[in-house]
Each structure stands twice: as structure tokens, then as C-alpha cells.
Scaffold this motif. Sequence first.
Motif, PDB file in Angstrom:
ATOM      1  N   TRP A 139     -19.630  27.218  82.464  1.00 22.84           N
ATOM      2  CA  TRP A 139     -19.855  27.814  83.779  1.00 22.84           C
ATOM      3  C   TRP A 139     -19.141  29.165  83.890  1.00 22.84           C
ATOM      4  O   TRP A 139     -19.706  30.133  84.419  1.00 22.84           O
ATOM      5  CB  TRP A 139     -19.333  26.889  84.882  1.00 22.84           C
ATOM      6  N   GLN A 140     -17.933  29.225  83.403  1.00 25.49           N
ATOM      7  CA  GLN A 140     -17.147  30.468  83.470  1.00 25.49           C
ATOM      8  C   GLN A 140     -17.834  31.597  82.702  1.00 25.49           C
ATOM      9  O   GLN A 140     -17.952  32.721  83.205  1.00 25.49           O
ATOM     10  CB  GLN A 140     -15.745  30.217  82.902  1.00 25.49           C
TER      11      GLN A 140
ATOM     12  N   GLU B 229     -21.122  32.690  84.513  1.00 21.43           N
ATOM     13  CA  GLU B 229     -20.874  33.514  85.695  1.00 21.43           C
ATOM     14  C   GLU B 229     -20.314  34.888  85.339  1.00 21.43           C
ATOM     15  O   GLU B 229     -20.507  35.861  86.079  1.00 21.43           O
ATOM     16  CB  GLU B 229     -19.918  32.784  86.646  1.00 21.43           C
ATOM     17  N   SER B 230     -19.635  34.976  84.191  1.00 24.21           N
ATOM     18  CA  SER B 230     -19.057  36.266  83.793  1.00 24.21           C
ATOM     19  C   SER B 230     -20.115  37.254  83.320  1.00 24.21           C
ATOM     20  O   SER B 230     -19.869  38.463  83.260  1.00 24.21           O
ATOM     21  CB  SER B 230     -18.028  36.061  82.671  1.00 24.21           C
TER      22      SER B 230
ATOM     23  N   ARG C 261     -21.039  39.228  86.443  1.00 24.90           N
ATOM     24  CA  ARG C 261     -19.843  39.705  87.160  1.00 24.90           C
ATOM     25  C   ARG C 261     -19.069  40.747  86.368  1.00 24.90           C
ATOM     26  O   ARG C 261     -18.658  41.775  86.923  1.00 24.90           O
ATOM     27  CB  ARG C 261     -18.944  38.510  87.479  1.00 24.90           C
TER      28      ARG C 261
END
Length: 528
Positions: A396-397, A400-401, A404
Motif C-alpha cells: 500500500w505504501q 500510494e507513493s 505522491r
Amino acid sequence: MYVKCRSIEDARKAFDGMPQRNVVSWTAMISGYLHNGYVDEALELFEKMSERNVVTWNVMIAGYVQNGYLDKARQLFMKMPRRDVTSWNTIITAYALSGQISEACMLFEKMPERNVVSWNIMIAGYAQNGLVNESLKLFQEMPERDIVSWNTIIAGYGQNGYIHEALEVFEKMPERNVISWNAILAGCIPNGHVDEAFQVFQKMPERNVVSWTVMIAGYAQNGQVDKALKLFQEMPERDALSWTAIIAGYAQNGYAEEALKLFRAMQLAGLKPNADTFASILPACADIKALEHGKEVHEDIIRSDFQAETFVGSALVNMYARCGTINDARRAFDKMASPDVVSWNAMIVGYVMHGCGMEAVQLFEQMQLSGINPDRVTFIGVLSACCHAGLVDDGWQYFESMDRYYHITPAMEHYYCMVDLLGRAGHLDNAQKLINEMPLNPDADLWVSLFGACRIGTNIELAEIVAECLFDLDPENAAPYVLLSNIYAAAGRWDDTEKLQKTLKERTLKNIPGCSWIELNKHVYTFP
């Protein structure tokens, strides 16, 4: 002589042994260092010179440019006591080729005098940066034109997809040479005009090796390898580039065995493969898992001193990983002096292919620390790694990165990975939510990924919803019927299983045939 033979140490000994040296000998030694990549040694000699002329300055500036030191080249240019038109042309070329066209334009405007080369440099620079209108405007403003000017504008049009405009300029040329004709050929082919290119090829009053090679590559790129081979066989003479074109054409179109035969034929003909040849043949070895052939090619690369080439190193990593020897892949990766994003991707994806999820994630972290920014392929690799290693939070990290921190919009392939990751971890509701909220329209492969997870989690209700979506998207595919039947069977719903099996028998549904390769004693055998 020593410099031309790449024996820079012997050249330096001869230079040091000279009883008298003049500016010509100093400049020759500096040029030799720069030609062989010894920039610091060249600068040391340059600074020791008691007397320099404009040629010496130009050689040093050009050396900086050729070795990628644009800032140092500019600094030296600004220090020059006197500049000639070659000095200006050299620094303008550097900025134009590096994509800094506005800086090149500013320097061009400041030139105290220009020659036809100056104008040609800017025309080419604008075209290479996609500014075709500016390129044409300069062409029209030129006080005088030579054949290079005409060839440059034709090539510029072709490179940017304006083939009809290129042909119009070509027809207006006061004189043409083989380069003019080759520019038209090269312009037609990338824009899908292969037949038109062949018509031009047939009309050519003279052809050189480049003409034949461009045409061969054009046919190969369009999947017409039979026509490419026919032209290759008709060539009056062949060089390493023409051999590479036909080898790459066969490899890229899935004819790996034929590509390997051509590679060996090239060597038997006495021609040495170049870096592009090696980068083309290694994927062919990987396609059919011909590890022994791949190792032989690796030995050829070492003997030819091409292992330092980044794209060759990346191809080696990919070949070893796809042939099943991940440790060899890592050794090839570790020997690379300056791995780029393609190199890192090859190693990360290689680890994923071998189920080494944790190693792939650790390598991704090293990649970020090295200063190389990941791209779309990198994230496909690292998300797949998280899937193999069950690292849901990390996945997930990373997902999402993408937008972002790296401004990369997730594509369908990234959603495949996330749905697979969530599904394997049993987070079926989150996986379904991700699909429902994604900005893209989910395709069959994405639903299949969720479908597989339903089987693991025995979520029959969701499996039926997914199956209906797949029936609508690809009604001729047997796979969702089989998967749903297996899910029913696992749950003991035999009546539903029988209904689906009956449907499968009544309908003509497609199955995709496959084939396998095996390498024995350096011979590759194919089995249906």
C-alpha cells in the motif's frame, strides 16, 4: 599512431620522450586522452601548457562535451581568450543535443559570426527537440544552404512524423546524395510507410550499407522478417550494423532460434558483434531458456570489452534471471559500474520471477538510496514482490507513493498487482473496493486476479459477481467457467458444478495452445 590504436600509455611515453614539444604535440596528446575517456589527465596537461592556441581550447571543450561534462565545457568556453566559429558551434551543439535548446538558441543569437554549420546545428537541434516549425523557420532564413542543410531539415521532418512535408522538401532539393535518400527512408519507416520506403529504395541511384540496413530494420520492425531476410541476402556487402538489424529483427519477432543461428553466422563471417548486437541476442537466449548459449554470449561480451555498457549489462541480468540462474544475474548486476533504471528493474523483476520477494523489496530500497528514480516498470516489480512476500502494508505504501512522490499515475498493471496482493492476504473487500474506485475501467485480467483470490478465500458470493463480469467481458473464454466450477466443487455445491460443466461442453470455448523449449548439448528443441 598510439592514440589511434588506443594505446594511451605508449602514446604518453612517446610524448614524454620528445626532445621538443610544440602546441601541436601537446594538443595531440590532450586529444588522445579525451578520445579514450581520460578527462582528468587531459585537463592536467592542458593546464601545464605554456602556450595554447584556439585549436587546443576547442579540443578540450569538445572533449568535455563528448565525455558528458557540459558544465565544465561551458566554464572553459567562457574563459577562452579568443573564440572562433568552431568554439561556438561546439558548445551550441552540446546544448542542443542535451535538450537545452533555449540555451543553444541564446548562444546562437550571440555569435559574432556564423557559418553554414552553425545554422545546420540549430536546425538539427530544434528538430531533435520536436520544434519542427522553428527548425523550418531557420532553414528559410539561412543566407546560404548546403546539401547538409537540406538533409537536416528532411531528417527533422521524418523524425517528427511529417513524412509528406519531408517528401516535399526532398523534391525541391537542387542536388541529392545517398544521405538525402537515406533520410527519406528513415522518415518513412517509423511512421508505418514501409511500402513507400521500399519504393524510394528501388528508385535510389546509389545505395550504401546504411540504405540496406534501414530497409531491413524497417521490414523487421513491421513483422515482415521474410522480406527483411531477402534484402539481407541480396546485400552486396554487410557490416556489423546490418547483421545486428537482421538478428534483432528475428529476435524481436519471436524467432529466437533463427536469431541465434544468424548470430553465429555473423561471427563465422569474421565480423565482430557490437554492443547493440549483444543486447539484441541476449533476449533471444532468454526467450527459449538457452542458458548455455547465453553463457557463451557473455564470454564473447567479456572478450569484446562491452560488459561496461549499461544496456548490455541490463540484458545480461535479464537473460540470466529468465534462464533460471538468479545468482548469475545478481553477479552481472553487481559488476555494472553505473546501473540505470532499466538495470535495476531487470534485477528487481528477476528476483520476483524467482519468488524472492524480500530480496526484490530490499533492492528497491537500495535503488532509491542510490538516487535512481523508479518508473512504472519498477513499481510493477516491487508491488509483485510485496505480493510474493505477503507485505500488504508495504505494498500500500509503495502504491500510494507512485503519484505522491514520483508523479506516476498507476496503470492497469499496478492495479493487477494490488488486487493480487490484497486477494492473497484475504482482504477481498478491500480488493473489490479498489476496483470499484479506480479511475480506469477494469478489464478481464483484473477480474481474473480477484477471481483467483475468491477461490483461496472461498468467497462464493463475490466469485459469482466476478464471474458474471468475466462472462460479459470475454464470453468465449473457458477459464472463468472452470474457475467458478472449481470453487463450487470446493464448497460441495455439486449441482452448480455440473451445470457449469454442461455449459462448457455445449459451448465452443477457446483454449490457448502452448509450446516448450529444452536445450540439450547446445541444441534447442521445440515441443508443442
